[in-house]
Structures are given as structure tokens and as C-alpha cells.
Design a protein around this motif. Structure first.
Motif, short mmCIF file in Angstrom:
data_model
loop_
_atom_site.label_atom_id
_atom_site.label_comp_id
_atom_site.label_asym_id
_atom_site.label_seq_id
_atom_site.Cartn_x
_atom_site.Cartn_y
_atom_site.Cartn_z
N GLU A 48 51.59 118.62 -31.59
CA GLU A 48 52.29 118.53 -32.88
C GLU A 48 51.48 119.24 -33.94
N ARG A 49 52.21 119.79 -34.90
CA ARG A 49 51.56 120.42 -36.05
C ARG A 49 52.35 120.05 -37.30
N GLN A 50 51.65 120.06 -38.42
CA GLN A 50 52.28 119.77 -39.70
C GLN A 50 52.80 121.08 -40.28
N VAL A 51 54.05 121.07 -40.74
CA VAL A 51 54.69 122.25 -41.30
C VAL A 51 55.22 121.89 -42.68
N VAL A 52 54.95 122.74 -43.67
CA VAL A 52 55.47 122.53 -45.01
C VAL A 52 56.80 123.27 -45.10
N ARG A 53 57.83 122.54 -45.47
CA ARG A 53 59.16 123.11 -45.60
C ARG A 53 59.68 122.86 -47.00
N THR A 54 60.69 123.61 -47.36
CA THR A 54 61.28 123.48 -48.69
C THR A 54 62.75 123.11 -48.54
N ARG A 55 63.21 122.22 -49.40
CA ARG A 55 64.64 121.88 -49.38
C ARG A 55 65.15 121.77 -50.82
N PHE A 56 66.43 121.99 -50.94
CA PHE A 56 67.09 121.95 -52.24
C PHE A 56 67.50 120.51 -52.53
N GLU A 57 67.11 120.00 -53.70
CA GLU A 57 67.40 118.62 -54.07
C GLU A 57 67.93 118.55 -55.50
N GLN A 58 68.42 117.38 -55.84
CA GLN A 58 68.82 117.11 -57.23
C GLN A 58 67.63 116.49 -57.95
N CYS A 59 67.18 117.14 -58.98
CA CYS A 59 66.06 116.62 -59.78
C CYS A 59 66.61 116.08 -61.10
N ARG A 60 65.84 115.18 -61.69
CA ARG A 60 66.26 114.58 -62.96
C ARG A 60 65.27 114.95 -64.04
N ARG A 61 65.79 115.10 -65.22
CA ARG A 61 64.95 115.37 -66.39
C ARG A 61 65.41 114.43 -67.49
N VAL A 62 64.47 113.76 -68.12
CA VAL A 62 64.78 112.86 -69.23
C VAL A 62 64.27 113.52 -70.51
N TYR A 63 65.12 113.57 -71.50
CA TYR A 63 64.69 114.13 -72.79
C TYR A 63 65.27 113.28 -73.91
N ARG A 64 64.71 113.40 -75.09
CA ARG A 64 65.17 112.67 -76.27
C ARG A 64 65.79 113.66 -77.25
N ASP A 65 66.87 113.22 -77.84
CA ASP A 65 67.49 114.08 -78.86
C ASP A 65 66.83 113.80 -80.22
N ARG A 66 67.37 114.37 -81.27
CA ARG A 66 66.77 114.23 -82.60
C ARG A 66 66.79 112.79 -83.11
N ASP A 67 67.76 112.00 -82.62
CA ASP A 67 67.87 110.61 -83.05
C ASP A 67 66.98 109.67 -82.22
N GLY A 68 66.27 110.19 -81.23
CA GLY A 68 65.41 109.37 -80.38
C GLY A 68 66.11 108.78 -79.17
N GLN A 69 67.36 109.11 -78.95
CA GLN A 69 68.12 108.61 -77.79
C GLN A 69 67.67 109.36 -76.53
N GLN A 70 67.53 108.61 -75.43
CA GLN A 70 67.17 109.24 -74.16
C GLN A 70 68.42 109.75 -73.47
N HIS A 71 68.30 110.93 -72.87
CA HIS A 71 69.38 111.51 -72.08
C HIS A 71 68.80 111.99 -70.76
N VAL A 72 69.57 111.79 -69.70
CA VAL A 72 69.13 112.21 -68.37
C VAL A 72 70.05 113.34 -67.92
N THR A 73 69.44 114.42 -67.46
CA THR A 73 70.22 115.52 -66.89
C THR A 73 69.73 115.74 -65.47
N THR A 74 70.62 116.21 -64.65
CA THR A 74 70.25 116.57 -63.28
C THR A 74 70.42 118.06 -63.11
N TYR A 75 69.59 118.60 -62.26
CA TYR A 75 69.65 120.02 -61.98
C TYR A 75 69.15 120.24 -60.56
N GLY A 76 69.50 121.34 -59.97
CA GLY A 76 69.05 121.66 -58.63
C GLY A 76 67.64 122.23 -58.66
N CYS A 77 66.81 121.79 -57.71
CA CYS A 77 65.44 122.30 -57.65
C CYS A 77 64.98 122.32 -56.20
#
Length: 138
Positions: free
Chosen positions: A57-86
Motif C-alpha cells: 500500500e502507498r499513500q496517494v494525494v488526490r484532489t476532488r471538487f467539493e462545496q466550500c462555505r464562506r461566512v462574511y458580514r455585511d455593513r450592518d454586522g449580519q452574518q451571511h454564508v455563501t457556498t462555492y465550488g473548490c
């Protein structure tokens, strides 16, 4: 197969849960560990000889496409979550065939069989002693 399968099974089956087993099973586990190790190595070598190759057996590093999340705050301080492919890396194990030298594997098998035969008497005696010292109640 030329090894004593009945003895190997009688030693291996009761030890499936040796860590949390009965005192008898723990005693057998402690006193037959080398015999069980030799038996496992012998089974692997016999399998290699039957197939004509061994597995590694050997260890192999592979890459896969997933849905990632990003949390950001708007000007009013509200949190928003966006998803994007990564693309994310992950480690996977991969089995591959390795050619063997049949003469070397045969010598290895013969040595393991001799060692197993030398240990079998002691293993049998240890199992009997453990069964006497820690009888199982029905």
C-alpha cells in the motif's frame, strides 16, 4: 496449506475481543501472541506464493471538487454564508502488486513453518494452562 489450521483457528477465534474479553481470553492472548503473529505471516506468504505477487500500500494525494462555505458580514454586522465550488486535497491509500521471488518466498515459508511448529507445543500448553487457571462458567 500445510500448517495446522485447526490450532490456528482455536487460538484466533476466542481472541477476537481480547482487550475486553474474559480473563481466560486475555491469558491466551498474552501467551500465544508470537504463535499468532507467525501464523499470520505464514498465511500472507502462502497467499503470495499462490498469487505469484504480493500486495503493498502507498499513500496517494488526490484532489476532488467539493462545496466550500464562506461566512462574511455585511455593513450592518449580519452574518451571511455563501457556498462555492473548490478543490480539496485528500489522502487515499492505494494497493498495488509487487512481483515476488518464488524461491525467496518458499524459503521464507519454510522458515515460518519451522518456527510455527516449534511454537505450537508451547502455544497448546499455554492454552490448556489458561483454560485450567481461568475456567469459563456456563
Amino acid at each position: 496449506m500445510r500448517r495446522n489450521t485447526a490450532l490456528a483457528l482455536s487460538l484466533a477465534l476466542p481472541l477476537a475481543l481480547a482487550a475486553c474479553g474474559t480473563p481466560q481470553e486475555r491469558c491466551i492472548d498474552r501467551n500465544t501472541s508470537e504463535y499468532r503473529t507467525i501464523s499470520a505471516l505464514l498465511a500472507e506468504v502462502e497467499g503470495n506464493l499462490a498469487r505469484g505477487y504480493s500486495w503493498q500500500e502507498r499513500q496517494v494525494v488526490r484532489t476532488r471538487f467539493e462545496q466550500c462555505r464562506r461566512v462574511y458580514r455585511d455593513r450592518d454586522g449580519q452574518q451571511h454564508v455563501t457556498t462555492y465550488g473548490c478543490w480539496r486535497d485528500y489522502v487515499d491509500s492505494e494497493r498495488y502488486r509487487v512481483p515476488i521471488d518464488p524461491a525467496a518466498e518458499t524459503r521464507k515459508r519454510d522458515g515460518l513453518e519451522a518456527r510455527q511448529a516449534a511454537l505450537s507445543g508451547g502455544a497448546r500448553a499455554a492454552v490448556s494452562a489458561c483454560r485450567e487457571a481461568f475456567p469459563e462458567e456456563a
